[in-house]
Design an enzyme around this catalytic site. Structure first.
Site, PDB file in Angstrom:
ATOM      1  N   ARG A 108      16.463 -81.080   7.738  1.00 36.44           N
ATOM      2  CA  ARG A 108      16.566 -80.934   9.205  1.00 36.44           C
ATOM      3  C   ARG A 108      17.669 -81.801   9.815  1.00 36.44           C
ATOM      4  NH1 ARG A 108      10.764 -81.151   9.134  1.00 36.44           N
ATOM      5  NH2 ARG A 108       9.935 -79.035   9.202  1.00 36.44           N
ATOM      6  N   LYS A 130      31.534 -77.971  15.983  1.00 38.23           N
ATOM      7  CA  LYS A 130      31.180 -76.597  15.577  1.00 38.23           C
ATOM      8  C   LYS A 130      31.222 -76.512  14.060  1.00 38.23           C
ATOM      9  CE  LYS A 130      32.669 -73.655  19.393  1.00 38.23           C
ATOM     10  NZ  LYS A 130      33.569 -72.562  19.776  1.00 38.23           N
ATOM     11  N   GLU A 172      47.354 -74.215  16.374  1.00 38.79           N
ATOM     12  CA  GLU A 172      46.224 -74.747  17.155  1.00 38.79           C
ATOM     13  C   GLU A 172      46.669 -75.876  18.080  1.00 38.79           C
ATOM     14  OE1 GLU A 172      43.317 -73.426  17.469  1.00 38.79           O
ATOM     15  OE2 GLU A 172      42.740 -72.471  15.583  1.00 38.79           O
ATOM     16  N   LYS A 214      41.024 -82.099  23.320  1.00 40.05           N
ATOM     17  CA  LYS A 214      39.847 -81.371  22.841  1.00 40.05           C
ATOM     18  C   LYS A 214      38.570 -82.151  23.146  1.00 40.05           C
ATOM     19  CE  LYS A 214      37.726 -78.580  19.390  1.00 40.05           C
ATOM     20  NZ  LYS A 214      37.788 -77.829  18.162  1.00 40.05           N
ATOM     21  N   GLU A 224      29.558 -74.852  24.966  1.00 42.06           N
ATOM     22  CA  GLU A 224      30.385 -73.707  25.367  1.00 42.06           C
ATOM     23  C   GLU A 224      29.699 -72.759  26.332  1.00 42.06           C
ATOM     24  OE1 GLU A 224      33.077 -72.219  22.206  1.00 42.06           O
ATOM     25  OE2 GLU A 224      32.823 -70.270  23.149  1.00 42.06           O
ATOM     26  N   ARG A 228      34.487 -75.055  27.832  1.00 41.08           N
ATOM     27  CA  ARG A 228      34.952 -75.079  26.438  1.00 41.08           C
ATOM     28  C   ARG A 228      35.549 -73.741  26.017  1.00 41.08           C
ATOM     29  NH1 ARG A 228      32.022 -77.860  21.098  1.00 41.08           N
ATOM     30  NH2 ARG A 228      33.681 -77.256  19.659  1.00 41.08           N
ATOM     31  N   ASN A 232      39.197 -71.137  23.350  1.00 39.71           N
ATOM     32  CA  ASN A 232      39.270 -69.860  22.637  1.00 39.71           C
ATOM     33  C   ASN A 232      40.517 -69.069  23.016  1.00 39.71           C
ATOM     34  OD1 ASN A 232      36.833 -70.309  21.333  1.00 39.71           O
ATOM     35  ND2 ASN A 232      35.667 -69.511  23.069  1.00 39.71           N
ATOM     36  N   HIS A 235      41.954 -66.485  20.722  1.00 41.69           N
ATOM     37  CA  HIS A 235      41.043 -66.323  19.586  1.00 41.69           C
ATOM     38  C   HIS A 235      40.303 -64.991  19.525  1.00 41.69           C
ATOM     39  CE1 HIS A 235      42.043 -70.357  18.588  1.00 41.69           C
ATOM     40  NE2 HIS A 235      41.179 -70.411  17.585  1.00 41.69           N
ATOM     41  N   HIS A 239      40.596 -63.556  15.822  1.00 37.29           N
ATOM     42  CA  HIS A 239      39.485 -63.294  14.906  1.00 37.29           C
ATOM     43  C   HIS A 239      39.455 -61.834  14.464  1.00 37.29           C
ATOM     44  CE1 HIS A 239      37.051 -67.083  16.208  1.00 37.29           C
ATOM     45  NE2 HIS A 239      37.982 -67.350  15.314  1.00 37.29           N
ATOM     46  N   HIS A 249      44.295 -67.974   9.748  1.00 40.50           N
ATOM     47  CA  HIS A 249      43.805 -68.205  11.105  1.00 40.50           C
ATOM     48  C   HIS A 249      44.926 -68.631  12.073  1.00 40.50           C
ATOM     49  CE1 HIS A 249      41.021 -69.104  14.299  1.00 40.50           C
ATOM     50  NE2 HIS A 249      41.457 -70.333  14.371  1.00 40.50           N
TER      51      HIS A 249
END
Ligand code: ADP
Ligand code: ZN
Length: 338
Positions: A108, A130, A172, A214, A224, A228, A232, A235, A239, A249
């Site tokens: 956990r 993330k 990026e 960031k 997000e 946030r 993206n 993106h 993607h 990427h």
């Protein structure tokens, strides 16, 4: 050496930029520590962490699968790691994604941190908590948001990074620079040659400034819900292009950001001159800015993108360099604009 702390209501993540990788061992104990890395990094840097237990994965996006995650849990059990354990991911975005996901779910949740070894990980993937793996053809759809205890970024480790990967990191960094005033964008533009030649102090500043931007965005909106989303930028299409073509990427992000800039120009948000500057900057690092695609063909991938909400697509446009805006489009509208 510079430090940045990312604070959220439930965690503190300590980011160190410019530390000597060889010093890293002295900062951590040995008991219950396991390193996750990939075989490339292990063959270049493994001798520097040979006294630790190491779980080695194959390099590349294919390792981000539930099957590999299962194998890693087995290794951790074999190594008798329990809830007092510490997992350190040494690698690029793939290793960070896997490490974060494993550490968040095993017992956990146990402590974890990163030594980010790609430019992409140092400016982006290792920061912000993330993590995740791919499922079926969908990127990163199984995962959590959970901050690492620490992130180490050593610009010297980028010396061994292949050019293609280095370029992808720049995509990026440029994307991030477009989300907050124009200082970082101008810095990248003015220092292109020094960045390409990996001049240490310039890299240190590039990484520091990207991380700083960031961190402030993540601190404002860790999960997000709103702000946030601006990260993206580029993106949604990136993607989709990636899952269709298997393109890297960073290259797909470069194309995606240029597309967003084009649409911003078309809708009257962005000046022609700014659009050209953005495109030229990506090109200056050898990144692609065009990709002929059929909207209908990319649509399924776009609509399964995790950022889709019903058939409304959150699409990030630019009101100028450093001025992102979150727009909502029904996919029919977006299609028309294309
Ligand atoms: P990204 O950060 O782009 O998501 P990956 O984790 O997919 O990166 O790593 C990209 C490739 O670069 C992988 O093949 C990885 O083994 C390799 N790599 C990562 N860091 C280094 C480094 N410092 N030197 C050489 N190769 C590296
Ligand atoms: Zn990205």
């Amino acid at each position: 050496m510079a430090y940045i702390t990312l604070k959220t209501p439930t965690s503190e993540s300590h980011i160190n930029i410019g530390f000597e990788f060889t010093e890293f061992k002295t900062q951590i104990g040995k008991s219950q520590v396991v390193i996750i890395t990939d075989s490339n990094i292990n063959s270049i840097y493994g001798s520097q962490f040979s006294e630790f237990k190491v779980i080695e994965i194959k390099p590349g996006e294919k390792s981000k699968s539930l099957e590999i995650i299962g194998d890693i849990y087995k290794h951790l059990l074999d190594c008798h790691i329990d809830r007092n354990g510490l997992i350190i991911g040494i690698g690029g975005g793939v290793v960070c994604d896997i490490t974060g996901f494993v550490a968040t779910t095993y017992f956990r949740g146990i402590r974890f941190g990163f030594v980010a070894t790609t430019l992409l990980a140092q400016v982006d993937a290792a920061i912000g908590g993330k993590n995740g793996v791919n499922f079926q053809s969908f990127k990163n759809i199984i995962g959590t948001i959970n901050q690492p205890d620490f992130v180490y970024c050593d610009p010297k480790m980028l010396d061994s990074l292949p050019d293609e990967q280095y370029r992808c990191g720049m995509a990026e960094a440029i994307k991030t620079s477009l989300t907050r005033n124009n200082k970082l964008f101008d810095f990248i533009d003015e220092n292109k040659e020094l960045i390409i030649s990996k001049e240490y102090s310039v890299l240190q500043k590039l990484i520091y400034d990207s991380v700083k931007i960031k961190v402030s965005i993540v601190e404002a909106d860790e999960i997000e819900k709103g702000a946030r989303k601006i990260l993206n930028l580029g993106h949604t299409f990136a993607h989709a292009i990636e899952s269709k073509t298997g393109m890297q990427h960073g290259e797909a992000v470069s194309i995606g950001v240029c597309k967003a800039a084009d649409i911003s120009l078309k809708l009257g948000f962005l000046a022609d001159e700014e659009n050209k500057r953005i495109r030229e900057l990506f090109k200056g690092f050898g990144l692609p800015t065009e990709f002929k695609f059929d909207f209908e063909e990319l649509l399924p991938a776009i609509l399964h993108d995790k950022k889709k909400d019903e058939q409304i697509i959150n699409y990030i446009l630019l009101n100028g360099i450093g001025k992102p805006v979150i727009m909502k489009f029904h996919y029919n509208e977006l299609k028309k604009i294309f």
